[in-house]
Scaffold this motif. Structure first.
Motif, short mmCIF file in Angstrom:
data_model
loop_
_atom_site.label_atom_id
_atom_site.label_comp_id
_atom_site.label_asym_id
_atom_site.label_seq_id
_atom_site.Cartn_x
_atom_site.Cartn_y
_atom_site.Cartn_z
N VAL A 78 -0.89 -3.26 4.44
CA VAL A 78 -1.81 -4.17 5.42
C VAL A 78 -1.04 -4.69 6.69
O VAL A 78 -1.90 -4.70 7.50
N SER A 79 0.23 -4.90 6.70
CA SER A 79 0.95 -5.44 7.53
C SER A 79 1.24 -4.40 8.76
O SER A 79 1.41 -4.80 9.91
N ALA A 133 -9.96 2.22 4.15
CA ALA A 133 -10.13 0.58 3.82
C ALA A 133 -10.93 0.44 2.74
O ALA A 133 -10.63 -0.15 1.83
N LEU A 192 0.00 -3.73 -1.80
CA LEU A 192 -0.72 -3.95 -0.44
C LEU A 192 -0.06 -4.21 0.73
O LEU A 192 -0.47 -4.16 1.91
N VAL A 234 -9.78 -5.75 1.68
CA VAL A 234 -9.09 -5.70 0.31
C VAL A 234 -9.28 -7.12 -0.31
O VAL A 234 -9.05 -7.38 -1.45
N THR A 235 -9.17 -8.29 0.49
CA THR A 235 -9.15 -9.55 0.03
C THR A 235 -10.36 -9.85 -1.14
O THR A 235 -10.10 -10.51 -1.91
N LEU A 248 -2.02 -12.93 -0.93
CA LEU A 248 -1.45 -11.78 0.32
C LEU A 248 -0.67 -12.14 1.18
O LEU A 248 0.32 -11.49 1.83
N GLU A 286 2.88 -10.76 1.95
CA GLU A 286 3.04 -10.00 3.50
C GLU A 286 4.28 -10.83 4.23
O GLU A 286 4.93 -10.14 4.79
N LEU A 324 -8.17 -4.22 7.61
CA LEU A 324 -7.65 -3.73 6.23
C LEU A 324 -7.43 -4.90 5.39
O LEU A 324 -7.82 -4.94 4.29
N ARG A 325 -6.96 -6.10 5.90
CA ARG A 325 -6.79 -7.16 4.94
C ARG A 325 -8.36 -7.67 4.57
O ARG A 325 -8.38 -8.31 3.62
N ASP A 377 -7.01 -7.31 11.45
CA ASP A 377 -7.12 -7.75 9.75
C ASP A 377 -8.18 -6.98 9.33
O ASP A 377 -8.78 -7.37 8.10
#
Length: 601
Positions: free
Chosen positions: A351-352, A317, A347, A363-364, A519, A523, A359-360, A357
């Motif tokens: 991510v999903s 991550a 991504l 990267v966010t 994102l 997603e 990984l989200r 959350d």
């Protein structure tokens, strides 16, 4: 006696083979509840299972025929020699069951239970036969035959002893049982004292053979499992290190070379995302092999696997975020927009797949820093978020409300499974407790005894499924996660999904030249196209029982979706080879994505 073995297949098996691979054909299901548990597709496991299955089927039919005559009061019509041959088949079945157990196969436990069940029934029939008025006369003739046959086979026994002395244990076993089985078919009718008198040298050789081969086979089985585990155990650093090297290259020149291909930063996200999923798949299979090895949860190898995988996921991550930052550091404001939208596109599917959350969150911030390099784009992203977040929020509320209404009349899958599989009174079952937390499904009797009532209580029942993941946009299939010893698959109506995706794209102002700018929106579209669902309701049309160790040890690439990316399944530490799961096929009546609901025709 339960009904005879039936062979059959249903079309849902094709779905299972495509998506899960591993043990499917021949496993106990709604059409064949008497079938044996599947084994790992390797030799000698497949041959052992096939031979054991045939022996069980033959003995099952024979014992059933004896029982019918006995119940009709026709014990005198039974053939003493035939009963002895059936007894020998059960001894052969027990030997094969022990070999399967030595190789970490749950089917071995099931065959032992089946042997014990038939043994009990056969002994009851033999007891009735011994009460016949002329049994003493019949048995005396049999005993004299046994003495003569044992004398004739003394030379063969010496040859077997010679093989044993030279360490040729398996050759000795084959030769020994070729002669001993005929002796055993007669000897089973006599007392321990009489058996000792007639065949004591053979009994001694049998004990030595069984002990030596039992130990050798356990050691060989353990070695084979350890080798399989070693070959599958991921080299976590071998994935993370190249990703960091690629990030450095992207920071310098915007691309990196991987396996002879020159890849951009977004393409690297996709490539390493797939590698991450491959590592996830291999780690799940390692967990299954560890259960087959009956390792304790606190075993050093089990702890190392879980710890290594957890650390790897955290590093991945962070490394993906570092890749985005490295790419952002080198680009001009004019280059940001296509790069930013490309990262969102690559991504979103990854991510999903994560369970939370984490990984989200990782990267966010990197995505925000990339967008910030172009003030016009950053403003456009903020405006897009304001325009779409409320829309998605309302879509989510409407879909959840509709799903809530349609849930009425449907039991959650795990609840229906526990209800239909509980041990209550004299009814055999897989589940002891009605609690839905920490469900433990295990067989302590032959599989048919628990599978038959479970099938009766499950087939055709309306159930709800939660948290489904689509296999891929063109597969038109989705699976639930593995939880409470269950998982289920549904077929997705491709035209319905495509229509909903188009409507969602329109609401999100997405088109060929207008990609999503957040994102969250990316997603939403990625999960809808893949077939992810928050819930579905439908009717059970297929049930399949599998050993947990076998299911995970042989998991196909699609089966990696059973467990969220970054997670590992945990099971109770009790008799690992008796732990099972029930896999279902459900015909959906309605489906609910996070942002839409559809009642199916």
């Amino acid at each position: 006696m339960r009904r005879l073995w039936r062979c059959g297949k249903i079309s849902a098996l094709a779905i299972s083979v495509l998506c899960f691979s591993g043990p499917v054909a021949g496993a106990p299901d709604h059409e064949n509840p008497d079938a044996p548990l599947a084994v790992r597709p390797e030799e000698p496991n497949l041959t052992l299972s096939a031979n054991a299955t045939q022996l069980w089927k033959d003995a099952w039919v024979e014992v059933g025929e004896y029982a019918k005559k006995a119940q009709a009061g026709n014990v005198a019509q039974l053939d003493m020699a035939a009963i002895g041959r059936t007894y020998v088949k059960l001894r052969q079945l027990d030997r094969l069951a022990r070999q399967l157990l030595a190789r970490g196969e749950s089917a071995g436990v099931d065959f032992q239970f089946r042997t014990a069940e038939l043994d009990e029934q056969l002994q009851s029939i033999m007891k009735a036969y011994r009460q016949l008025p002329d049994f003493e006369q019949r048995s005396e003739r049999g005993f004299q035959f046994l003495l003569r046959d044992a004398t004739k086979n003394k030379g063969n026994l010496r040859q077997c002893r010679g093989m044993m002395d030279q360490g040729q244990w398996e050759q000795a076993e084959t030769a020994f049982y070729q002669m001993f089985d005929s002796l055993e078919a007669v000897a089973t009718w006599f007392s321990a004292r009489q058996r000792k008198e007639a065949i004591e040298p053979f009994l001694q050789a049998q004990a030595e053979l069984d002990k030596a081969l039992g130990t050798a086979r356990k050691e060989r089985g353990a070695a084979d499992l350890a080798a399989a585990r070693k070959s599958l155990t991921p080299d976590f650093e071998a994935i993370v290190a190249p990703l960091r090297q690629a990030s450095a290259a992207v920071g310098r020149q915007g691309t990196a070379v991987m396996a002879g291909q020159t890849l951009t930063g977004p393409a690297l996200i996709e490539r390493f995302g797939e590698l991450w999923q491959q590592v996830h798949h291999a780690t799940l299979r390692c967990r299954g092999i560890d259960w087959a090895r009956e390792l304790e949860p606190d075993d050093e190898q089990s702890i190392a696997l879980a710890a290594g995988y957890t650390e790897f996921c955290g590093q991945m991550a962070l490394a993906l975020a570092e890749l985005i930052d490295a790419d952002a550091a080198r680009v001009s404001a004019a280059e940001v927009r296509p790069l930013y939208t490309a990262y969102l596109q690559r991504l979103a599917p990854l991510v999903s797949l994560a369970p939370d959350d984490s990984l989200r969150r990782a990267v966010t911030p990197a995505l925000e820093r990339l967008a910030a390099k172009s003030p016009p784009l950053a403003g456009e992203v903020a405006a897009y978020r304001n325009a779409t977040s409320d829309l998605l929020r309302w879509r989510q509320r409407i879909a959840a409300s509709q799903a809530s209404q349609w849930r009425k009349g449907y039991l959650p899958l795990a609840e229906q499974f526990v209800k239909a599989s509980r041990k209550i009174g004299t009814t055999q079952g897989l589940v002891s407790s009605p609690q839905l937390t920490n469900v433990c499904a295990e067989f302590t009797v032959p599989v048919p005894a628990v599978m038959q009532p479970a099938v009766a209580g499950l087939m055709g029942q309306p159930v709800t499924l939660d948290g489904l993941v689509g296999f891929r946009p063109d597969a038109q299939m989705a699976t639930t996660r593995y939880q409470a010893r269950t998982c289920a698959m549904i077929s997705l109506p491709g035209d319905v999904i495509a229509t909903q995706v188009r409507q969602l794209e329109a609401d999100l102002m997405v088109g060929p030249n207008a990609p999503p700018l957040t994102l969250e929106a990316a997603e939403a579209l990625a999960t809808a196209a893949r077939g992810d669902l928050t819930a579905a309701g439908g009717t059970i049309v297929g049930t399949y029982l599998e050993a947990i160790s076998t299911r995970f040890a042989t998991l196909g690439s699609g089966g990696r979706l059973l467990v969220p990316l970054g997670s590992l399944p945990r099971e109770l530490n009790r008799e690992p080879l008796q732990q099972v799961l029930m896999r279902f096929t459900v015909k959906p009546a309605w489906i609910s994505h996070r942002y839409f609901f559809v009642k199916l025709p």
